[in-house]
Design a protein around this motif. Structure first.
Motif, mmCIF file in Angstrom:
data_model
loop_
_atom_site.group_PDB
_atom_site.id
_atom_site.type_symbol
_atom_site.label_atom_id
_atom_site.label_comp_id
_atom_site.label_asym_id
_atom_site.label_seq_id
_atom_site.Cartn_x
_atom_site.Cartn_y
_atom_site.Cartn_z
ATOM 1 N N GLU A 19 32.404 41.379 10.286
ATOM 2 C CA GLU A 19 32.244 42.285 9.147
ATOM 3 C C GLU A 19 30.800 42.747 9.008
ATOM 4 O OE1 GLU A 19 32.678 44.688 5.820
ATOM 5 O OE2 GLU A 19 34.017 44.136 7.452
ATOM 6 N N ALA A 20 29.846 41.849 9.204
ATOM 7 C CA ALA A 20 28.432 42.245 9.126
ATOM 8 C C ALA A 20 28.088 43.234 10.239
ATOM 9 C CB ALA A 20 27.539 41.013 9.207
ATOM 10 N N TRP A 21 28.606 42.989 11.445
ATOM 11 C CA TRP A 21 28.358 43.915 12.557
ATOM 12 C C TRP A 21 29.010 45.266 12.297
ATOM 13 C CZ3 TRP A 21 25.277 44.790 16.460
ATOM 14 C CH2 TRP A 21 24.525 43.740 16.976
ATOM 15 N N ARG A 22 30.258 45.257 11.816
ATOM 16 C CA ARG A 22 30.938 46.521 11.524
ATOM 17 C C ARG A 22 30.132 47.337 10.520
ATOM 18 N NH1 ARG A 22 32.941 49.038 7.706
ATOM 19 N NH2 ARG A 22 32.684 47.290 6.285
ATOM 20 N N ALA A 23 29.703 46.683 9.445
ATOM 21 C CA ALA A 23 28.946 47.378 8.413
ATOM 22 C C ALA A 23 27.621 47.911 8.955
ATOM 23 C CB ALA A 23 28.715 46.443 7.227
ATOM 24 N N GLU A 24 26.926 47.103 9.759
ATOM 25 C CA GLU A 24 25.640 47.527 10.331
ATOM 26 C C GLU A 24 25.821 48.727 11.259
ATOM 27 O OE1 GLU A 24 21.542 47.478 11.223
ATOM 28 O OE2 GLU A 24 22.677 46.501 9.624
ATOM 29 N N LEU A 25 26.857 48.693 12.090
ATOM 30 C CA LEU A 25 27.085 49.794 13.028
ATOM 31 C C LEU A 25 27.516 51.063 12.300
ATOM 32 C CD1 LEU A 25 28.763 47.712 15.853
ATOM 33 C CD2 LEU A 25 26.513 48.823 15.953
ATOM 34 N N TRP A 26 28.320 50.938 11.244
ATOM 35 C CA TRP A 26 28.696 52.112 10.446
ATOM 36 C C TRP A 26 27.464 52.718 9.790
ATOM 37 C CZ3 TRP A 26 33.986 51.674 7.460
ATOM 38 C CH2 TRP A 26 35.028 51.578 8.391
ATOM 39 N N ARG A 27 26.569 51.857 9.266
ATOM 40 C CA ARG A 27 25.335 52.367 8.650
ATOM 41 C C ARG A 27 24.494 53.125 9.682
ATOM 42 N NH1 ARG A 27 25.471 47.654 5.211
ATOM 43 N NH2 ARG A 27 24.502 46.348 6.799
ATOM 44 N N ARG A 28 24.385 52.544 10.874
ATOM 45 C CA ARG A 28 23.582 53.198 11.919
ATOM 46 C C ARG A 28 24.204 54.532 12.332
ATOM 47 N NH1 ARG A 28 18.828 50.441 13.617
ATOM 48 N NH2 ARG A 28 18.987 48.304 12.884
ATOM 49 N N ARG A 29 25.525 54.592 12.379
ATOM 50 C CA ARG A 29 26.182 55.863 12.707
ATOM 51 C C ARG A 29 25.911 56.902 11.614
ATOM 52 N NH1 ARG A 29 32.570 55.966 13.726
ATOM 53 N NH2 ARG A 29 32.522 55.189 11.601
ATOM 54 N N GLU A 30 26.003 56.482 10.348
ATOM 55 C CA GLU A 30 25.766 57.412 9.238
ATOM 56 C C GLU A 30 24.324 57.930 9.223
ATOM 57 O OE1 GLU A 30 26.955 55.271 5.761
ATOM 58 O OE2 GLU A 30 29.086 55.399 6.260
ATOM 59 N N ARG A 31 23.385 57.098 9.662
ATOM 60 C CA ARG A 31 21.974 57.508 9.696
ATOM 61 C C ARG A 31 21.637 58.298 10.961
ATOM 62 N NH1 ARG A 31 20.255 51.843 7.608
ATOM 63 N NH2 ARG A 31 19.878 51.404 9.794
#
Length: 198
Positions: A19-31
């Motif tokens: 879950e932490a990795w999913r959230a981090e990767l989604w944030r990086r995609r959004e940025r």
């Protein structure tokens, strides 16, 4: 963390905190730091598909590892009305060492989170309930659509009738998967879910 190449344009990240990795990767995609078509969490992995340069991304991933303080942003909350009359509710209550009313209170009083989806279109594996619930020794040949069920650390709701070995605790009339809807699946990774006694 372990990174594996999958085909020509994908990477599979094996990690302890999906879950932490999913959230981090989604944030990086959004940025705009990660260009990827799909980010697909699993039980112990996150698949990145549609990468233009998987080798370059694999080099960046260790530096992007979410730290222990990284908390996933809260996802949307979906309330699912359910009737708690499943044939395994008594077994689950006994396994938890409580009565059926207390078991229902635990089911409705716990905010669940969709960890990943799989098995069937629209089937969400939700975490949040404490402890593991053993699966059936042999799967049922048919579990009805809308059945609310528990297995291991997960809570799930069957989007369509299918065989299944999970413990049935209730049922809902909510449509979990509709190919005519956008998006088709009601529950996606990161979504918070609250079961509400109907």
């Amino acid at each position: 963390m372990r990174i594996r190449r999958v085909g020509a344009s994908a990477l599979l990240v094996e990690c302890a905190d999906v879950e932490a990795w999913r959230a981090e990767l989604w944030r990086r995609r959004e940025r705009g730091e990660l260009t990827v078509t799909e980010i697909v969490p699993g039980a112990g992995t996150v698949l990145l598909d549609g990468l233009a340069d998987p080798t370059a991304t694999a080099r960046l991933l260790p530096g992007w590892a979410p730290g222990p303080a990284t908390a996933p942003a809260p996802g949307p909350l979906v309330e699912v009305p359910a009737v708690f009359d499943g044939e395994d509710l008594g077994f689950v209550a006994g396994h938890w060492g409580v009565g059926t009313d207390a078991a229902v209170a635990r089911l409705t009083g716990t905010e669940l989170r969709v960890a990943f989806c799989g098995f069937a279109p629209g089937f969400a594996y939700m975490t949040g309930l404490p402890g593991d619930v053993p699966r059936l020794p042999a799967p049922r040949p048919r579990v009805p659509a809308g059945a609310v069920a528990l297995a291991g650390e997960y809570t799930g709701i069957y989007p369509a009738a299918s065989p299944g070995g999970w413990r049935l605790v209730g049922r809902t009339a909510v449509t979990l998967f509709d190919p005519r809807r956008e998006p088709p699946a009601l529950l996606a990774p990161g979504t918070r879910v609250r079961l509400v006694a109907a």
